[in-house]
Design a protein around this motif. Structure first.
Motif, PDB file in Angstrom:
ATOM      1  N   UNK A 132      53.460   0.846  31.148  1.00 29.87           N
ATOM      2  CA  UNK A 132      54.514  -0.125  31.069  1.00 29.87           C
ATOM      3  C   UNK A 132      55.834   0.637  30.949  1.00 29.87           C
ATOM      4  N   UNK A 133      56.847   0.264  31.311  1.00 33.67           N
ATOM      5  CA  UNK A 133      58.190   0.697  31.363  1.00 33.67           C
ATOM      6  C   UNK A 133      59.258  -0.398  31.353  1.00 33.67           C
TER       7      UNK A 133
ATOM      8  N   UNK B   8      55.590  -5.328  25.062  1.00 36.56           N
ATOM      9  CA  UNK B   8      54.900  -4.527  26.138  1.00 36.56           C
ATOM     10  C   UNK B   8      53.929  -5.069  26.821  1.00 36.56           C
ATOM     11  N   UNK B   9      54.105  -5.286  28.347  1.00 38.93           N
ATOM     12  CA  UNK B   9      52.955  -6.102  28.930  1.00 38.93           C
ATOM     13  C   UNK B   9      52.289  -5.156  29.680  1.00 38.93           C
ATOM     14  N   UNK B  10      50.878  -4.987  29.370  1.00 37.99           N
ATOM     15  CA  UNK B  10      50.371  -3.991  30.144  1.00 37.99           C
ATOM     16  C   UNK B  10      49.381  -4.513  31.411  1.00 37.99           C
TER      17      UNK B  10
ATOM     18  N   UNK C 278      58.600   3.645  27.296  1.00 37.79           N
ATOM     19  CA  UNK C 278      57.580   3.871  28.287  1.00 37.79           C
ATOM     20  C   UNK C 278      56.300   3.708  27.481  1.00 37.79           C
ATOM     21  N   UNK C 279      55.306   3.150  27.879  1.00 38.92           N
ATOM     22  CA  UNK C 279      54.038   3.030  27.050  1.00 38.92           C
ATOM     23  C   UNK C 279      52.927   3.882  28.249  1.00 38.92           C
ATOM     24  N   UNK C 280      52.532   4.781  27.688  1.00 39.17           N
ATOM     25  CA  UNK C 280      51.409   5.626  28.661  1.00 39.17           C
ATOM     26  C   UNK C 280      50.026   5.508  28.013  1.00 39.17           C
ATOM     27  N   UNK C 281      49.346   4.892  29.141  1.00 39.17           N
ATOM     28  CA  UNK C 281      47.834   4.583  28.610  1.00 39.17           C
ATOM     29  C   UNK C 281      47.087   6.024  28.302  1.00 39.17           C
TER      30      UNK C 281
END
Length: 981
Positions: A858-859, A850-852, A883-886
């Motif tokens: 990130x998706x 996961x690259x923020x 999906x990563x949601x901040x």
């Protein structure tokens, strides 16, 4: 080798052997230009270039083509009419039927034919059997979809007198303005002109005419032709009815019949495509001058020995699809013609209006397309994005097939592995050295005397046992089969070819005999449906004895290559099924052969199994549509740094031309690479969609385990990188198979707003992963400048060193390092357990990186299936979006598949495949004190499993980003889940 024609059969055989021996002992030389025509040596190209010169030098010039207004009709999305061509200094008019079709996809098609001649109206020479009409079957081979006629296209009643206007496309934002006199077409999007046809008046359809015998004057080859002047247009008749080159004479029973059109891209400075050529991705100008070519780009599939760099000369395949790009706008054209084609490119710059402050001049690109015969038939794509243009072209000609997973892994080949024991020994040495590979290849020497569908009984006495050993580690064999069939009595294949009348004919209607690797040969005519059906039978396991299910096919020499033919290919006056001349369909010939082979492999397995596996076929020759059938490679390159450097724009060009499954011979086919070059080439090859090492028979062995340290280890690292990223590669291939998107992508495709990056072609993005690679292609280089087009954060793939654009950044690139960055905002799937082959990785766990980036979100996606069958078409696959949601500090897995009858069965099979690790790059500093994360599977704690997993934190060090690792979160790849950080 044209002088062979005058020799008897016995001498020809000796000469053929001698020529092969010459290849083994002579050093590498550059391409022999004298074997291939320039435009000036190609009659129809020279005539049309002269036509253009006259038209463009005369300010009063007006095209002689007009659309007869009384014939114009528009009905249900199709406009028809007749274009009249006035014959200079006569009262004659040639009638050219026009058809403009508007498709639901937003594509427009313009077709101009010639009215059929009445019997006896045109006399063909030599009592020729050639068909007496323009070739109109290219679409039968190239077009497979996207041609539903638009119901929304409508006439614009506000059209000015002398023109017809049609509104079409999404929201009727597209418009075609057909000008009647002189005939021309403008295509607009949102009111702005994007493409112009015949705006410079270079349209030219050489109409059919009877031959009028004139007193012949002796003219030596190379002398200037006598040119008759008529109304300021030079009519060079010297090559109308026959043409000589290199000792071969091409009879032309139908006379001159070239078609040409000027296509302008106003305000577009950059054009791409027209694959394949060994030059930069952005096409150059071709009318001479500093840094420009003096000859047009040529599309005429040929066997080019050791092709040169930075050249518009022809290569092995032809895709007459061109795109133009400017800031936030892309358009394209597809010239559907299978004959020899030349494309001139020039550019013009308009001065800035002094009253328009801050607005500079614009550069437009003018192109001039010239084909020897056939229809004037082209498709128009109005974008507005590169994805729209390439996707619409892919819808027309077909997307690349979803290949077997083994075929996107590492292939090992040379001309030739000399025995079945040699193959098994190489296989064992790869294992001993712990170097992964999936496929080993056999070139022509495996056959019994160059007779395809046979094995040499002395060197390959037990091919089945050889394939069994490969299968132990799920490896495959690929063997070469070419279209030339050895002309030898008692050889059952050639005997059947003759008795069934399935071969290409000469101009007199008799079987054509030419020369290739076996010596005297005949060529199967795969335009003939009966020939294709017969070809299927030859691949059955009971017919091609010694083959197993893990053997696949390589089609080489299918341009076709003919050693004693003009330009090392087939004479143009040969006859194919339906009595079409070879000149009409030359560029499609190679595709028909691959089509037949693909169907044969599919049929072979259907005979044995109700669940056939996907065929794999490699081709050298190709045309628009060949991408549906397999992979291609860039042909006979050299073990030289410039060839390594050129391979990247060549592969990128194939991707944007709709044929993404492309690669180049790793290490170079001719010559012996230095160890540094070999290592760097493997690093570059790790980013070719088709990744094969290959070498000429005269080269030293160069399997990776022979390189010695540190080179073997460096090559092994590149190979392991490719294998670890196979989930990302396979996902990119799935996307290509459903949308036509390139697998490796140039900067302009990913960043269509960034004008500074439009000419960049030495770096590439892998699919939609955000991985940006720029392999080292120069000797002794230990750092690499990478251009970043956006303001996003980028991180080194290996050590998470942080970079930020826009602009150029310098990345350390010692010999053991591949410059590879990860763009923020992406999630990259990979498999990290080293295996001997990709087949052994099928049930390995997945790691998610996961690259923020700047947004903190990130998706990414992951596609998996069994990697070999067609059961994915019945739902046997996994397709997840991560999906990563901040805002919620959570990572989720979402199902984006369409379930089918095989879905549950496949998910059951894959239920033990888990997410092994989650690596978060540029992790928030707030995580530094955390020790664990919460995990909920399938709907959260209430309806699914829940628990905790360990979080391992690594803070920032110097220029490197902070990162965190979640080890074994206990979630399955095929299920929904949520991880709360």
């Amino acid at each position: 080798m044209n002088w062979i024609n005058g020799l008897g059969r016995g001498w020809k055989a000796l000469v053929a052997v001698a020529c092969v021996l010459c290849l083994l002992v002579t050093p590498a030389v550059t391409v022999k230009h004298e074997n291939f025509k320039t435009c000036d040596q190609s009659g129809f190209c020279r005539r049309n270039r002269a036509y253009a010169d006259t038209a463009l030098s005369n300010s009063k010039w007006q095209s002689p083509y007009t659309l007869d207004s009384s014939t114009v009709k528009f009905d249900k999305g199709i406009l028809t009419g007749v274009v009249d061509k006035k014959i200079t200094n006569t009262d004659q008019t040639v009638r050219l039927p026009l058809k403009v079709t508007f498709h639901e996809s937003g594509t427009a098609r313009v077709t101009i034919d010639e009215e059929k001649r009445q019997k006896g109206e045109i006399e063909l020479r030599h009592d020729s059997k050639a068909r007496k009409e323009r070739y109109n079957e290219a679409e039968k081979w190239a077009i497979v979809g996207g041609t539903v006629v638009s119901t929304g296209a409508a006439l614009n009643k506000d059209a000015e007198k002398g023109s017809t206007r049609v509104m079409y496309g999404p929201g009727s934002k597209f418009e075609a303005i057909i000008q009647h006199a002189p005939f021309g077409v403008q295509f607009k999007r949102d009111g702005e002109t994007q493409i112009k046809l015949n705006d410079r008046g270079l349209m030219n359809m050489e109409h059919w005419r009877p031959k009028v015998d004139k007193p012949e004057t002796e003219q030596k080859e190379g002398e200037e032709a006598v040119v008759a002047e008529s109304d300021n247009i030079a009519e060079d008749e010297s090559t109308w009815w026959d043409e000589s080159f290199g000792g071969n004479t091409d009879s032309k029973p139908r006379g001159p019949e070239a078609v040409a059109m000027d296509i302008e891209f106003p305000a577009y400075q950059y054009v791409y495509g027209a694959a394949s050529h060994a030059g930069p991705l952005a096409l150059k100008e071709t009318r001479g001058g500093d840094g420009k070519y003096s000859d047009p780009y040529r599309l005429y599939n040929s066997d080019v020995f050791e092709y040169e760099m930075d050249s518009p000369m022809t290569l092995y395949g032809a895709i007459p699809f061109m795109q133009a790009q400017k800031k936030d706008s892309a358009v394209g054209v597809f010239w559907l013609n299978a004959a020899e084609t030349w494309i001139d490119i020039t550019k013009s710059t308009s001065s800035a209006n002094p009253l328009s402050l801050g607005i500079g001049g614009t550069t437009s690109t003018d192109t001039h397309w010239i084909s020897e015969s056939g229809l004037l038939d082209l498709f128009i794509f109005l974008g507005p994005t590169p994805q729209d243009v390439i996707g619409a072209y892919g819808e027309l000609t077909g997307y690349t097939q979803l290949p077997q997973q083994f075929s996107i892994a590492h292939h090992q080949c040379r001309w030739n592995y000399v025995t079945d024991e040699d193959v098994k020994d190489v296989d064992r040495k790869f294992d001993k050295s712990k170097i992964p590979y999936d496929v080993i290849w056999l070139d022509i020497e495996y056959t019994d005397g160059k007779k395809y569908f046979t094995w040499d009984p002395m060197t390959f006495p037990d091919p089945i046992n050889m394939q069994k050993q490969l299968d132990e580690h799920q490896r495959k064999l690929v063997a070469i089969i070419d279209p030339h069939i050895k002309n030898e009595g008692g050889y059952s294949v050639v005997d059947e070819l003759k008795s069934k009348d399935l071969a290409i004919k000469n101009k007199d209607g008799n079987i054509y005999e030419g020369w290739c690797w076996p010596g005297s040969s005949h060529w199967i005519d795969c335009f003939n449906p009966k020939a294709r059906e017969w070809w299927k039978t030859l691949f059955r396991y009971d017919k091609f004895k010694g083959t197993a299910k893990n053997m696949f096919i390589w089609n080489d020499m299918n341009e076709p290559s003919v050693f004693n033919g003009p330009e090392t290919t087939a004479p143009k006056d040969l006859l194919h099924h339906g009595n079409w001349e070879h000149r009409d369909l030359h560029n499609i010939n190679g595709m028909t052969f691959v089509n037949a082979t693909y169907d044969a492999i599919l049929s072979r397995d259907k005979d044995e199994d109700k669940h056939p596996i996907r065929p794999f076929v490699l081709t050298r020759s190709f045309y628009a549509g060949s991408q549906r059938l397999g992979a291609m490679w860039t042909g006979d390159n050299q073990a030289a740094w410039p060839h390594l450097e050129a391979s990247i724009p060549m592969v990128l060009s194939m991707g944007i031309s709709g044929f993404p499954f492309a690669g180049a011979d790793v290490g170079g086919f001719f010559g012996n690479p230095s160890k540094e070059l070999l290592a760097r080439w493997y690093q570059a090859g790790a980013f070719y969609p088709f990744f094969r090492a290959h070498a000429h028979i005269d080269t030293r062995r160069r399997e990776p385990y022979l390189a010695g340290e540190p080179y073997t280890q460096i090559i092994s690292q590149a190979l392991r990188l490719r294998y670890s990223l196979l989930p990302a590669w396979y996902t990119a291939f799935h996307e290509a198979s459903t949308t036509g998107a390139p697998i490796v992508r140039p900067n302009y495709y990913v960043h269509p707003s960034d004008e500074k990056g439009f000419a960049i072609d030495d770096q590439l993005y892998l699919g939609s992963t955000g991985l940006l690679a720029k392999p080292v292609t120069k000797e002794g280089q230990e750092s690499q400048d990478i251009y970043l087009a956006d303001k996003e954060k980028y991180f080194d793939y290996f050590d998470f060193w942080q970079y930020e654009g826009p602009g150029t950044v310098s990345v350390a690139a010692p010999l053991d390092t591949i410059p590879l960055l990860m763009q923020g905002g992406n999630i990259i799937p990979r498999r990290e357990r080293p295996r001997r082959s990709s087949g052994l990785m099928k049930y390995d766990p997945i790691t998610l990186v996961v690259v923020l980036g700047n947004s903190g979100d990130a998706e990414g996606t992951l596609y998996l299936d069994d990697g070999e069958s067609y059961e994915y078409q019945s739902g046997a696959y996994i397709h997840r979006r991560f999906k990563y949601s901040t805002s919620t500090s959570s990572l989720t897995s979402e199902d984006v598949s369409s379930p089918g009858k095989k879905t549950k069965e496949y998910l059951k099979l894959m239920e033990k495949v888990r997410v092994e690790r989650i690596v978060v790059v540029n992790a928030p500093e707030g995580w530094s004190g955390k020790k664990e994360v919460e995990v909920a599977e399938e709907g959260g704690a209430k309806s699914g499993k829940s628990g905790k997993a360990e979080l391992e934190w690594h803070g920032k060090v110097e220029g490197k980003a902070a990162w965190a690792v979640v080890r074994d979160p206990g979630v399955r790849v095929g299920e929904g889940w949520k991880i709360q950080f």
